[in-house]
Design an enzyme around this catalytic site. Structure first.
Site, PDB file in Angstrom:
ATOM      1  N   GLU A   9       0.805  -0.974   0.017  1.00 59.65           N
ATOM      2  CA  GLU A   9       0.094  -0.004   0.167  1.00 59.65           C
ATOM      3  C   GLU A   9       0.785   1.167  -0.129  1.00 59.65           C
ATOM      4  OE1 GLU A   9       1.363  -0.459   4.127  1.00 59.65           O
ATOM      5  OE2 GLU A   9       0.695  -1.798   2.640  1.00 59.65           O
ATOM      6  N   HIS A  56      -7.882  -5.233   2.140  1.00 61.98           N
ATOM      7  CA  HIS A  56      -6.945  -5.154   3.200  1.00 61.98           C
ATOM      8  C   HIS A  56      -5.950  -3.789   2.779  1.00 61.98           C
ATOM      9  CE1 HIS A  56      -3.687  -6.400   6.152  1.00 61.98           C
ATOM     10  NE2 HIS A  56      -2.757  -5.873   5.454  1.00 61.98           N
ATOM     11  N   GLU A  57      -5.381  -3.873   1.669  1.00 63.16           N
ATOM     12  CA  GLU A  57      -4.740  -2.805   1.380  1.00 63.16           C
ATOM     13  C   GLU A  57      -5.452  -1.128   1.311  1.00 63.16           C
ATOM     14  OE1 GLU A  57      -1.697  -3.247   1.261  1.00 63.16           O
ATOM     15  OE2 GLU A  57      -1.798  -5.458   1.107  1.00 63.16           O
ATOM     16  N   HIS A  65      -5.472   0.014   4.774  1.00 68.85           N
ATOM     17  CA  HIS A  65      -4.149   0.836   5.172  1.00 68.85           C
ATOM     18  C   HIS A  65      -4.228   2.295   4.827  1.00 68.85           C
ATOM     19  CE1 HIS A  65      -1.469  -2.160   6.904  1.00 68.85           C
ATOM     20  NE2 HIS A  65      -1.457  -2.991   5.751  1.00 68.85           N
ATOM     21  N   GLU A 117      -0.779  -3.222  11.076  1.00 68.03           N
ATOM     22  CA  GLU A 117      -1.333  -4.731  10.815  1.00 68.03           C
ATOM     23  C   GLU A 117      -2.549  -5.146  11.349  1.00 68.03           C
ATOM     24  OE1 GLU A 117      -0.851  -5.411   7.834  1.00 68.03           O
ATOM     25  OE2 GLU A 117       1.113  -4.203   7.263  1.00 68.03           O
ATOM     26  N   ASP A 177      13.485  -7.742   8.953  1.00 65.03           N
ATOM     27  CA  ASP A 177      12.526  -8.449   7.989  1.00 65.03           C
ATOM     28  C   ASP A 177      12.005  -9.742   8.928  1.00 65.03           C
ATOM     29  OD1 ASP A 177      12.486  -7.114   5.755  1.00 65.03           O
ATOM     30  OD2 ASP A 177      14.045  -8.435   4.573  1.00 65.03           O
ATOM     31  N   TYR A 220      -0.046  -9.504  12.362  1.00 65.04           N
ATOM     32  CA  TYR A 220      -1.215  -9.316  11.583  1.00 65.04           C
ATOM     33  C   TYR A 220      -2.477 -10.040  12.617  1.00 65.04           C
ATOM     34  CZ  TYR A 220       1.260  -8.256   7.338  1.00 65.04           C
ATOM     35  OH  TYR A 220       1.874  -7.857   6.453  1.00 65.04           O
TER      36      TYR A 220
END
Length: 323
Positions: free
Chosen positions: A23, A47-48, A51, A70, A128, A136
């Site tokens: 996003e 979902h995006e 955001h 998230e 990462d 999430y």
């Protein structure tokens, strides 16, 4: 909730794009894998777009509070999905997310320090490594718990409006969010809900492990039980091939297929991934009246998402296609 954006675009990237979606305030980059032909993966777009409010308009101040992006976005996604497609479908999708969280915590160990909501990215830790199912799905469970404490969906929806309006164009930490929540609901603050044994807000944020509260997903039972029953047929002491072949997978929703595969993989010992893929291909082809088996037909059926997701060393970024 207005986010002062007058145009919002979706840009489909080349197949090599490594995420389901990414996003930005006015545009989202998405994988072409979402063009399934039946709109079955539209939850990724929801979902995006979510955001736009949670992540872009209100942003976590540091990656230690990535769950603010998230967790709230997952809640918004499923809240929208419930309105569009009903609780039955949304609970089924949420069950696949819970299965991914279970798989992640089984692989890493529940007590892994990065399985907290509020993580400390110490020197030497690759950021990462914090990008996994915990912010999430555990974040979603925490936001759902906050809604559960309120006990009124309309009131909690109004809180989300007020939350975004309060912190729009700002970067915040978890304490900002939770202090505003308690101020917005003074009756809950008087009850010291943030200190309830086993559900303390501090426990949610700073203790690794499985969420202490799980939203009720029983509304999805009508979609989940057929998948569970088929998985049991596959693992019976004596296979009832006729019963297995009688199941019409073509009538199933995409997330029923994913949920079914999750149930299979829960029962499989390591090393059985490839044979399971072949068996499922055969089942799908027989079910569709196709005399050939192969990964081409299998991929057209869109089922390998779950298999790839749950296979060792593949990660989970494509599981719900979210970012």
């Amino acid at each position: 909730m207005s986010c002062n954006i007058h145009r919002y675009d979706l840009l489909f990237m080349p197949p090599s794009f490594p995420f389901g979606g990414m996003e930005n305030p006015c545009i989202t980059f998405v994988t072409p894998c979402l063009l399934a032909g039946d709109r079955s993966l539209v939850d990724v777009i929801i979902h995006e777009i979510s955001h736009s409010w949670f992540g872009n308009l209100v942003t976590n101040a540091n990656w230690g509070d990535f769950w603010l992006n998230e967790g709230f976005t997952m809640y918004a996604q499923r809240r929208i999905s419930t309105e569009l497609y009903g609780a039955e479908y949304t609970c089924l999708e949420a069950a696949t997310g819970r299965a991914l969280l279970r798989k992640h915590m089984d692989n890493t160990g529940e007590n892994h320090p990065l399985n907290k909501l509020k993580v400390k990215i110490k020197y030497g830790i690759d950021p990462d490594e914090t990008y996994h199912e915990t912010p999430y799905e555990k974040g979603y469970c925490f936001v759902s718990y906050l809604a559960h404490l309120v006990g009124d969906q309309n009131k909690f929806d109004a809180f989300l409006w007020a939350y975004v309006d309060k912190f729009k164009f700002k970067s915040i930490v978890a304490e900002d969010t939770l202090n505003f929540y308690l101020d917005y609901f003074p009756e809950l603050k008087k009850q010291d809900v943030e200190k309830r044994p086993g559900f303390e807000f501090d426990y949610w944020l700073n203790t690794p492990g499985w969420p202490p509260y799980l939203p009720d997903l029983s509304s999805g039972d009508n979609l989940m039980k057929p998948a569970e029953s088929l998985a049991l047929l596959w693992f019976a002491a004596e296979l009832n091939i006729d019963a297995i072949k009688a199941v019409d997978l073509c009538s199933w929703k995409t997330y029923q297929i994913v949920y079914f595969l999750d149930k299979l993989l829960e029962k499989l010992p390591p090393g059985y991934y490839r044979s399971t893929q072949f068996l499922f291909v055969s089942h799908v082809d027989r079910n569709r009246g196709n005399t050939q088996t192969g990964t081409g037909d299998f991929c057209n059926y869109r089922a390998p998402t779950s298999l790839v997701t749950c296979a060792p060393n593949h990660g989970t970024m494509m599981s719900g296609g979210r970012s």
